[in-house]
Design a protein around this motif. Sequence first.
Motif, PDB file in Angstrom:
ATOM      1  N   VAL A 111       0.849  -1.192   0.000  1.00 58.90           N
ATOM      2  CA  VAL A 111       0.000   0.000   0.000  1.00 58.90           C
ATOM      3  C   VAL A 111       0.885   1.243   0.000  1.00 58.90           C
ATOM      4  O   VAL A 111       1.868   1.325   0.735  1.00 58.90           O
ATOM      5  CB  VAL A 111      -0.938   0.000   1.226  1.00 58.90           C
ATOM      6  CG1 VAL A 111      -1.722   1.307   1.309  1.00 58.90           C
ATOM      7  CG2 VAL A 111      -1.893  -1.182   1.155  1.00 58.90           C
ATOM      8  N   HIS A 112       0.515   2.217  -0.836  1.00 57.71           N
ATOM      9  CA  HIS A 112       1.269   3.461  -0.964  1.00 57.71           C
ATOM     10  C   HIS A 112       0.339   4.642  -0.684  1.00 57.71           C
ATOM     11  O   HIS A 112      -0.887   4.495  -0.619  1.00 57.71           O
ATOM     12  CB  HIS A 112       1.848   3.599  -2.381  1.00 57.71           C
ATOM     13  CG  HIS A 112       2.630   2.415  -2.840  1.00 57.71           C
ATOM     14  ND1 HIS A 112       3.907   2.155  -2.414  1.00 57.71           N
ATOM     15  CD2 HIS A 112       2.298   1.416  -3.703  1.00 57.71           C
ATOM     16  CE1 HIS A 112       4.356   1.055  -2.994  1.00 57.71           C
ATOM     17  NE2 HIS A 112       3.392   0.575  -3.770  1.00 57.71           N
ATOM     18  N   SER A 113       0.931   5.812  -0.539  1.00 60.62           N
ATOM     19  CA  SER A 113       0.147   7.037  -0.398  1.00 60.62           C
ATOM     20  C   SER A 113       0.470   7.980  -1.544  1.00 60.62           C
ATOM     21  O   SER A 113       1.590   7.994  -2.067  1.00 60.62           O
ATOM     22  CB  SER A 113       0.420   7.710   0.944  1.00 60.62           C
ATOM     23  OG  SER A 113       1.793   8.058   1.051  1.00 60.62           O
ATOM     24  N   HIS A 114      -0.542   8.750  -1.937  1.00 60.86           N
ATOM     25  CA  HIS A 114      -0.367   9.707  -3.030  1.00 60.86           C
ATOM     26  C   HIS A 114      -1.100  10.990  -2.647  1.00 60.86           C
ATOM     27  O   HIS A 114      -2.299  10.966  -2.338  1.00 60.86           O
ATOM     28  CB  HIS A 114      -0.941   9.145  -4.340  1.00 60.86           C
ATOM     29  CG  HIS A 114      -0.753  10.065  -5.501  1.00 60.86           C
ATOM     30  ND1 HIS A 114       0.383  10.069  -6.278  1.00 60.86           N
ATOM     31  CD2 HIS A 114      -1.567  11.037  -6.021  1.00 60.86           C
ATOM     32  CE1 HIS A 114       0.268  10.985  -7.226  1.00 60.86           C
ATOM     33  NE2 HIS A 114      -0.909  11.592  -7.092  1.00 60.86           N
ATOM     34  N   ALA A 115      -0.374  12.108  -2.659  1.00 60.13           N
ATOM     35  CA  ALA A 115      -0.944  13.392  -2.258  1.00 60.13           C
ATOM     36  C   ALA A 115      -1.389  14.192  -3.469  1.00 60.13           C
ATOM     37  O   ALA A 115      -0.678  14.279  -4.477  1.00 60.13           O
ATOM     38  CB  ALA A 115       0.078  14.186  -1.457  1.00 60.13           C
ATOM     39  N   ILE A 116      -2.596  14.743  -3.366  1.00 59.77           N
ATOM     40  CA  ILE A 116      -3.102  15.711  -4.341  1.00 59.77           C
ATOM     41  C   ILE A 116      -3.656  16.883  -3.536  1.00 59.77           C
ATOM     42  O   ILE A 116      -4.603  16.705  -2.762  1.00 59.77           O
ATOM     43  CB  ILE A 116      -4.208  15.134  -5.244  1.00 59.77           C
ATOM     44  CG1 ILE A 116      -3.744  13.861  -5.950  1.00 59.77           C
ATOM     45  CG2 ILE A 116      -4.644  16.176  -6.265  1.00 59.77           C
ATOM     46  CD1 ILE A 116      -4.823  13.216  -6.810  1.00 59.77           C
ATOM     47  N   ASP A 117      -3.069  18.057  -3.705  1.00 58.92           N
ATOM     48  CA  ASP A 117      -3.447  19.221  -2.905  1.00 58.92           C
ATOM     49  C   ASP A 117      -3.317  18.863  -1.422  1.00 58.92           C
ATOM     50  O   ASP A 117      -2.279  18.389  -0.997  1.00 58.92           O
ATOM     51  CB  ASP A 117      -4.863  19.690  -3.266  1.00 58.92           C
ATOM     52  CG  ASP A 117      -4.963  20.115  -4.736  1.00 58.92           C
ATOM     53  OD1 ASP A 117      -3.946  20.557  -5.290  1.00 58.92           O
ATOM     54  OD2 ASP A 117      -6.055  19.975  -5.318  1.00 58.92           O
ATOM     55  N   ASP A 118      -4.409  19.033  -0.646  1.00 57.78           N
ATOM     56  CA  ASP A 118      -4.334  18.706   0.784  1.00 57.78           C
ATOM     57  C   ASP A 118      -5.022  17.385   1.101  1.00 57.78           C
ATOM     58  O   ASP A 118      -5.444  17.138   2.229  1.00 57.78           O
ATOM     59  CB  ASP A 118      -4.927  19.833   1.630  1.00 57.78           C
ATOM     60  CG  ASP A 118      -6.291  20.296   1.143  1.00 57.78           C
ATOM     61  OD1 ASP A 118      -6.708  19.861   0.046  1.00 57.78           O
ATOM     62  OD2 ASP A 118      -6.946  21.083   1.847  1.00 57.78           O
TER      63      ASP A 118
ATOM     64  N   GLN B 195     -10.088  15.569 -11.458  1.00 59.18           N
ATOM     65  CA  GLN B 195     -11.181  16.135 -12.251  1.00 59.18           C
ATOM     66  C   GLN B 195     -12.555  15.672 -11.788  1.00 59.18           C
ATOM     67  O   GLN B 195     -13.513  16.449 -11.752  1.00 59.18           O
ATOM     68  CB  GLN B 195     -10.984  15.766 -13.725  1.00 59.18           C
ATOM     69  CG  GLN B 195      -9.749  16.388 -14.347  1.00 59.18           C
ATOM     70  CD  GLN B 195      -9.352  15.724 -15.655  1.00 59.18           C
ATOM     71  OE1 GLN B 195     -10.058  14.843 -16.139  1.00 59.18           O
ATOM     72  NE2 GLN B 195      -8.221  16.123 -16.226  1.00 59.18           N
ATOM     73  N   GLN B 196     -12.673  14.376 -11.419  1.00 57.48           N
ATOM     74  CA  GLN B 196     -13.990  13.798 -11.141  1.00 57.48           C
ATOM     75  C   GLN B 196     -14.392  13.859  -9.669  1.00 57.48           C
ATOM     76  O   GLN B 196     -15.568  13.800  -9.352  1.00 57.48           O
ATOM     77  CB  GLN B 196     -14.016  12.347 -11.627  1.00 57.48           C
ATOM     78  CG  GLN B 196     -13.830  12.210 -13.125  1.00 57.48           C
ATOM     79  CD  GLN B 196     -13.656  10.771 -13.574  1.00 57.48           C
ATOM     80  OE1 GLN B 196     -14.095   9.837 -12.890  1.00 57.48           O
ATOM     81  NE2 GLN B 196     -13.015  10.568 -14.713  1.00 57.48           N
ATOM     82  N   LEU B 197     -13.408  13.960  -8.783  1.00 59.47           N
ATOM     83  CA  LEU B 197     -13.731  13.952  -7.353  1.00 59.47           C
ATOM     84  C   LEU B 197     -13.341  15.251  -6.653  1.00 59.47           C
ATOM     85  O   LEU B 197     -14.176  15.912  -6.044  1.00 59.47           O
ATOM     86  CB  LEU B 197     -13.041  12.765  -6.671  1.00 59.47           C
ATOM     87  CG  LEU B 197     -13.252  12.655  -5.153  1.00 59.47           C
ATOM     88  CD1 LEU B 197     -14.728  12.431  -4.828  1.00 59.47           C
ATOM     89  CD2 LEU B 197     -12.405  11.528  -4.578  1.00 59.47           C
ATOM     90  N   LEU B 198     -12.068  15.633  -6.763  1.00 55.94           N
ATOM     91  CA  LEU B 198     -11.588  16.746  -5.943  1.00 55.94           C
ATOM     92  C   LEU B 198     -12.089  18.102  -6.429  1.00 55.94           C
ATOM     93  O   LEU B 198     -12.455  18.951  -5.606  1.00 55.94           O
ATOM     94  CB  LEU B 198     -10.058  16.728  -5.895  1.00 55.94           C
ATOM     95  CG  LEU B 198      -9.444  15.475  -5.266  1.00 55.94           C
ATOM     96  CD1 LEU B 198      -7.936  15.632  -5.149  1.00 55.94           C
ATOM     97  CD2 LEU B 198     -10.062  15.178  -3.900  1.00 55.94           C
TER      98      LEU B 198
END
Length: 244
Positions: free
Chosen positions: A29-36, A91-94
């Motif tokens: 399992v990894h983590s990926h940051a988009i904005d906050d 685009q679809q969620l955040l």
Amino acid sequence: MGFGYYLYGIFPAPGPNHLVLTGLDKQPVHSHAIDDFVFLYSEAQQERYLASRKNLLGHERVLEEAMDHGYRTLLPLQFGLIIETWAAVQQQLLEPQGDQLRQLFDRLDGRREVGVKITWEPDRELEMLMAENASLREERDSLEGKTLSMDEIVRIGQAIEQAMESRKENVIEEFRTVMNPLAVAIAENDPLTESMIYNAAYLIPWDTEPSFGEKVESLDHHFEGRLKIRYNNFTAPFNFAQLE
């Protein structure tokens, strides 16, 4: 890229980092940051994941282990969500729902979900009902050995059914009276089996769980073994992370 990324949940930044967790298909399992926002994910090894007990528990285990490491504020994602690119998430969620996600983080901060599921033995409850309800018992006994019309069968059946329903509601109301004032929010869900009479989730302040658990135990003692109570004191907040 194979089948894309399998998503487990969203955390507020900085989120989980350097956790050693194993996801579905034994993938790291990894983590990926988009904005906050920080997403927990693993590489999807299938185009579509079957909602088997093993897979569902694997999905939940990833989130619970992250919580156990101290990352308590999270939005668990629905099982089976696979995305092809992070641009699609943006685009679809955040972009359309980012503000709502932040509001959910605020709502869940410092709080946890716990759950209570109550089952009983219908045949035993019916016996107890007849022992306690003299008029219903006498009416039933007076009909023994007689040839009954369909109307009479329906009438006595309805009377028993209504009495059993009232008996069930009395149990549920006792739980509501004791447990609901301790919760910030309550979600009453459909029973999962025929013998289950109540299925509720509660959002409570994180540190009040021990006293909440004591109340559940006191209700169990109060009903003197009539009920089987399953109390889950540690779970991802699936019931309280719903987008409107």
